[in-house]
Design an enzyme around this catalytic site. Structure first.
Site, short mmCIF file in Angstrom:
data_model
loop_
_atom_site.label_atom_id
_atom_site.label_comp_id
_atom_site.label_asym_id
_atom_site.label_seq_id
_atom_site.Cartn_x
_atom_site.Cartn_y
_atom_site.Cartn_z
N HIS A 162 0.75 -1.10 0.03
CA HIS A 162 0.00 -0.21 -0.16
C HIS A 162 0.80 1.32 0.01
CE1 HIS A 162 -3.56 -1.97 2.25
NE2 HIS A 162 -4.05 -1.52 0.55
N CYS A 256 -1.76 2.92 9.41
CA CYS A 256 -3.44 2.10 8.82
C CYS A 256 -4.48 2.65 9.77
CB CYS A 256 -2.94 0.56 8.52
SG CYS A 256 -1.28 0.26 7.47
N1 ARG Z 1 -4.20 -6.97 7.46
C1 ARG Z 1 -4.49 -5.90 6.01
C2 ARG Z 1 -4.07 -5.96 4.32
O1 ARG Z 1 -3.24 -7.08 4.12
C3 ARG Z 1 -3.64 -5.07 6.69
C4 ARG Z 1 -3.87 -3.08 6.25
C5 ARG Z 1 -3.03 -1.82 6.80
N2 ARG Z 1 -3.35 -1.31 6.04
C6 ARG Z 1 -2.33 -0.30 5.12
N3 ARG Z 1 -3.64 0.80 5.42
N4 ARG Z 1 -1.21 -0.12 4.91
O2 ARG Z 1 -5.08 -5.36 3.73
#
Ligand code: ARG
Length: 266
Positions: A162, A256
């Site tokens: 991300h 996050c």
């Molecule tokens: N376990 C989540 C996923 O893989 C973590 C999300 C993390 N969020 C972020 N905005 N980077 O989707």
């Protein structure tokens, strides 16, 4: 500023959708709650108001509110999760954002988009990422609905899946960036728009240092941010570091866990 958060009541590692997740690794629930509470306290002590959404059993990643949507002024583009494991969250995020009076736009069904996880503003310019969770065609859709200019960046390292794991706008002209996470041309696109870029080494970014929340001259992040305390101080920012390792087991850190709701309204 108001920030959307979700208590880690049902947080856990129940599937693997990024390289950090391992279902064999157990989350220490007590510690996760303590770490989340500590972040919540930092925000409230700084005078932020927190909007809470109800956690849902069976949706262990709802704690990561950054992935609900991208918001700008009173508009929100809802996430359309890349993995089926998170798709069940979408209707809850819609409900939460409707209750907060956002005008909501949905992505066409065949386009993945993961909200503020992949869409971050520097001033009123939106940087959006593609490569892992968000499809490139989502970017123009978002830019059109929010009526903003946008630059598309390509992510190339699955550990930085991300945008908010490797890029963090600090103010209207500065940002943290982990260049290794991007295609080289994408780093150049950021450099051309953001005059002051603080480069974060890969090892530091792997500790979720870039997954940070800038607030009132402070940069709130994981303990890894200590490694860049000096350059941040030189740039005029004070570091607030918090252990968030229970959430890092899922591939998430401070940012996050937080969705700023007042963007574009100041
Ligand atoms: N376990 C989540 C996923 O893989 C973590 C999300 C993390 N969020 C972020 N905005 N980077 O989707």
């Amino acid at each position: 500023m108001a920030i959307l958060m979700c208590r880690p009541e049902y947080f856990g590692i129940e599937y693997e959708i990024n390289p950090w997740m391992n279902v064999a690794v157990e989350v220490n629930h007590v510690r996760a709650v303590e770490q989340w509470d500590a972040l919540h306290s930092v925000y409230t002590e700084l005078g932020e108001s927190i909007a809470l959404t109800s956690p849902q059993s069976g949706l262990p990643d709802m704690v990561f509110t950054a992935n609900a949507a991208v918001v700008w002024r009173r508009r929100a583009v809802l996430s359309r999760f890349h993995h089926a494991e998170r798709a069940g969250e979408e209707r809850h995020w819609r409900g939460a954002l409707e209750e907060l009076d956002f005008v909501i736009h949905e992505m066409p069904a065949d386009i993945s988009f993961e909200g503020a996880g992949d869409a971050l503003f520097v001033g009123d310019h939106l940087f959006q990422a593609w490569g892992f969770r968000t499809d490139l065609p989502a970017h123009s859709e978002v830019a059109r609905f929010l009526d903003v200019e946008s630059t598309s960046l390509q992510l190339v390292d699955p550990r930085f899946y991300h945008l908010d794991t490797c890029f963090c706008p600090l103010d209207d002209h500065s940002a943290l960036i982990a260049p290794d996470a991007f295609a080289p041309e994408s780093v150049e696109l950021v450099r051309a728009r953001v005059p002051r870029l603080l480069e974060v080494p890969r090892e530091v970014a792997e500790g979720f240092a870039c997954n940070a929340m800038p607030l009132r001259g402070r940069v709130i992040s994981s303990t890894a941010v200590e490694a860049i305390r000096a350059p941040l101080a030189d740039a005029g920012f004070e570091v607030v570091s918090l252990p968030v390792d229970e959430f890092m087991k899922s591939g998430g850190g401070v940012r996050c866990l937080s969705l700023p709701l007042d963007l574009g309204l100041d």
